[in-house]
Design a protein around this motif. Sequence first.
Motif, PDB file in Angstrom:
ATOM      1  N   ALA A 174       0.824  -1.213   0.000  1.00 24.00           N
ATOM      2  CA  ALA A 174       0.000   0.000   0.000  1.00 24.00           C
ATOM      3  C   ALA A 174       0.855   1.260   0.000  1.00 24.00           C
ATOM      4  CB  ALA A 174      -0.929  -0.006   1.212  1.00 24.00           C
ATOM      5  N   LEU A 175       1.971   1.231   0.713  1.00 26.33           N
ATOM      6  CA  LEU A 175       2.864   2.383   0.733  1.00 26.33           C
ATOM      7  C   LEU A 175       3.442   2.655  -0.654  1.00 26.33           C
ATOM      8  CD1 LEU A 175       4.823   1.864   4.082  1.00 26.33           C
ATOM      9  CD2 LEU A 175       3.008   3.526   3.624  1.00 26.33           C
ATOM     10  N   ASP A 176       3.806   1.594  -1.362  1.00 18.89           N
ATOM     11  CA  ASP A 176       4.328   1.764  -2.725  1.00 18.89           C
ATOM     12  C   ASP A 176       3.265   2.345  -3.658  1.00 18.89           C
ATOM     13  OD1 ASP A 176       6.916   0.896  -2.222  1.00 18.89           O
ATOM     14  OD2 ASP A 176       6.442  -1.204  -2.628  1.00 18.89           O
ATOM     15  N   VAL A 177       2.017   1.926  -3.480  1.00 20.31           N
ATOM     16  CA  VAL A 177       0.931   2.459  -4.301  1.00 20.31           C
ATOM     17  C   VAL A 177       0.736   3.945  -4.011  1.00 20.31           C
ATOM     18  CG1 VAL A 177      -1.550   2.381  -4.726  1.00 20.31           C
ATOM     19  CG2 VAL A 177      -0.252   0.255  -4.553  1.00 20.31           C
ATOM     20  N   LEU A 178       0.698   4.316  -2.738  1.00 22.40           N
ATOM     21  CA  LEU A 178       0.523   5.721  -2.373  1.00 22.40           C
ATOM     22  C   LEU A 178       1.711   6.560  -2.832  1.00 22.40           C
ATOM     23  CD1 LEU A 178      -0.921   5.294   1.233  1.00 22.40           C
ATOM     24  CD2 LEU A 178      -2.149   6.143  -0.775  1.00 22.40           C
ATOM     25  N   ASP A 179       2.903   5.993  -2.712  1.00 20.03           N
ATOM     26  CA  ASP A 179       4.116   6.685  -3.151  1.00 20.03           C
ATOM     27  C   ASP A 179       4.031   7.044  -4.631  1.00 20.03           C
ATOM     28  OD1 ASP A 179       6.695   7.614  -3.568  1.00 20.03           O
ATOM     29  OD2 ASP A 179       7.600   5.634  -3.551  1.00 20.03           O
ATOM     30  N   SER A 180       3.499   6.138  -5.436  1.00 20.11           N
ATOM     31  CA  SER A 180       3.417   6.372  -6.882  1.00 20.11           C
ATOM     32  C   SER A 180       2.462   7.507  -7.244  1.00 20.11           C
ATOM     33  CB  SER A 180       2.985   5.091  -7.595  1.00 20.11           C
ATOM     34  OG  SER A 180       1.643   4.754  -7.278  1.00 20.11           O
ATOM     35  N   TRP A 181       1.574   7.878  -6.319  1.00 24.22           N
ATOM     36  CA  TRP A 181       0.606   8.946  -6.574  1.00 24.22           C
ATOM     37  C   TRP A 181       1.044  10.294  -6.001  1.00 24.22           C
ATOM     38  CZ3 TRP A 181      -3.742   8.966  -9.557  1.00 24.22           C
ATOM     39  CH2 TRP A 181      -4.179   7.734 -10.041  1.00 24.22           C
ATOM     40  N   ALA A 182       2.183  10.340  -5.341  1.00 20.77           N
ATOM     41  CA  ALA A 182       2.653  11.601  -4.760  1.00 20.77           C
ATOM     42  C   ALA A 182       3.056  12.573  -5.861  1.00 20.77           C
ATOM     43  CB  ALA A 182       3.833  11.347  -3.819  1.00 20.77           C
ATOM     44  N   PRO A 183       2.653  13.841  -5.774  1.00 23.15           N
ATOM     45  CA  PRO A 183       3.017  14.807  -6.818  1.00 23.15           C
ATOM     46  C   PRO A 183       4.511  15.096  -6.815  1.00 23.15           C
ATOM     47  CG  PRO A 183       1.958  15.901  -4.963  1.00 23.15           C
ATOM     48  CD  PRO A 183       1.828  14.441  -4.718  1.00 23.15           C
ATOM     49  N   GLY A 184       5.080  15.293  -8.007  1.00 25.93           N
ATOM     50  CA  GLY A 184       6.479  15.657  -8.138  1.00 25.93           C
ATOM     51  C   GLY A 184       6.679  17.142  -7.894  1.00 25.93           C
ATOM     52  N   LEU A 185       7.939  17.562  -7.869  1.00 29.06           N
ATOM     53  CA  LEU A 185       8.265  18.958  -7.580  1.00 29.06           C
ATOM     54  C   LEU A 185       7.639  19.907  -8.601  1.00 29.06           C
ATOM     55  CD1 LEU A 185       9.784  21.183  -6.083  1.00 29.06           C
ATOM     56  CD2 LEU A 185      11.828  20.583  -7.396  1.00 29.06           C
ATOM     57  N   HIS A 186       7.808  19.632  -9.873  1.00 29.97           N
ATOM     58  CA  HIS A 186       7.299  20.533 -10.907  1.00 29.97           C
ATOM     59  C   HIS A 186       5.771  20.555 -10.919  1.00 29.97           C
ATOM     60  CE1 HIS A 186      11.285  21.332 -12.505  1.00 29.97           C
ATOM     61  NE2 HIS A 186      11.529  20.034 -12.435  1.00 29.97           N
ATOM     62  N   GLU A 187       5.174  19.412 -10.636  1.00 29.54           N
ATOM     63  CA  GLU A 187       3.711  19.351 -10.544  1.00 29.54           C
ATOM     64  C   GLU A 187       3.209  20.170  -9.375  1.00 29.54           C
ATOM     65  OE1 GLU A 187       0.168  16.000  -9.892  1.00 29.54           O
ATOM     66  OE2 GLU A 187       2.265  15.383 -10.150  1.00 29.54           O
ATOM     67  N   ALA A 188       3.924  20.104  -8.247  1.00 33.72           N
ATOM     68  CA  ALA A 188       3.504  20.846  -7.057  1.00 33.72           C
ATOM     69  C   ALA A 188       3.590  22.354  -7.258  1.00 33.72           C
ATOM     70  CB  ALA A 188       4.358  20.430  -5.862  1.00 33.72           C
ATOM     71  N   LEU A 189       4.538  22.797  -8.097  1.00 33.39           N
ATOM     72  CA  LEU A 189       4.723  24.231  -8.324  1.00 33.39           C
ATOM     73  C   LEU A 189       3.890  24.757  -9.490  1.00 33.39           C
ATOM     74  CD1 LEU A 189       8.598  24.535  -7.860  1.00 33.39           C
ATOM     75  CD2 LEU A 189       6.807  25.044  -6.193  1.00 33.39           C
ATOM     76  N   THR A 190       3.108  23.894 -10.111  1.00 32.32           N
ATOM     77  CA  THR A 190       2.262  24.324 -11.228  1.00 32.32           C
ATOM     78  C   THR A 190       1.298  25.417 -10.779  1.00 32.32           C
ATOM     79  OG1 THR A 190       2.355  22.147 -12.268  1.00 32.32           O
ATOM     80  CG2 THR A 190       0.540  23.584 -12.911  1.00 32.32           C
ATOM     81  N   GLY A 191       1.226  26.473 -11.555  1.00 32.51           N
ATOM     82  CA  GLY A 191       0.348  27.587 -11.217  1.00 32.51           C
ATOM     83  C   GLY A 191       1.044  28.705 -10.470  1.00 32.51           C
TER      84      GLY A 191
END
Length: 268
Positions: free
Chosen positions: A90-107
């Motif tokens: 489950a941790l690996d699944v959740l990890d794969s959905w974490a936003p990346g740096l560039h995605e987090a700074l979008t906007g």
Amino acid sequence: MVIPLSTPATEGALLVPYPATLDVPHELVEHVAWLLYEHRRVRNTRWRKLGCFKQALLTLVHLRKNETFSQLGAGFGISQATAWRYVDEALDVLDSWAPGLHEALTGLGEGDHVIVDGTLIPTDRVRADEPYYSMKHRRHGMNVQVIARPDGTPLWFSRATPGRTHDLTAARAHSIVQACLTRQIRVLADRAYQGAGATFRTPYHHHSEQPEHYLQFNRDHARLRAPVERAFAQLKSWRLLRRARCSTRRIGTIVQAVHTLLTCNYSG
């Protein structure tokens, strides 16, 4: 004769399950369950002893309450090894959905500002594990960087690096400095980031005869930077990250899993 609970006589004894509650929204458990369902569907996973909802609940209990796998197994009617496998998956699944740096700074762009700071995730290490010892915190742990909005809302958490890693070194290694420079985002940070240049703003050095306007700048800077503690409070509301007993190699995955839980939209 009364035998204290802490004596060796109780070691290896069966654990007794009991009813308990978990202080997370029911919708969050359902959201994690749907992610696990999709993961199982793609992999065409065979029958499991626990369904997706129970596996999601098992994982959230582990993160939120920092219970051992023995305790989790007793509570969910599975073995310690099975509890470990379910949580790890489950941790690996959740990890794969974490936003990346560039995605987090979008906007975000020129004219916006964020707060950057680092925190230590305490770990159980021996004195010989020098790379994990933080001189700043006087304890072993892993360094995690955070980018937060001005109100303290976390935008992004970095992967974990050994505790002795300097905050500025970690910020450069995770490309935080370059990413904020590219977007011309102003960054408020403490003295640990002096020398970052680019768009970073740090306090002035303390001097015995420092001008009053420098002192006022430092006070205003500290006030604007203070909300970053809210981001750390949200991260460590998951008790596993207050004192991690797992391998240091898994802490980065756990941080990203919690990041997913903090940023996911399960309202719909």
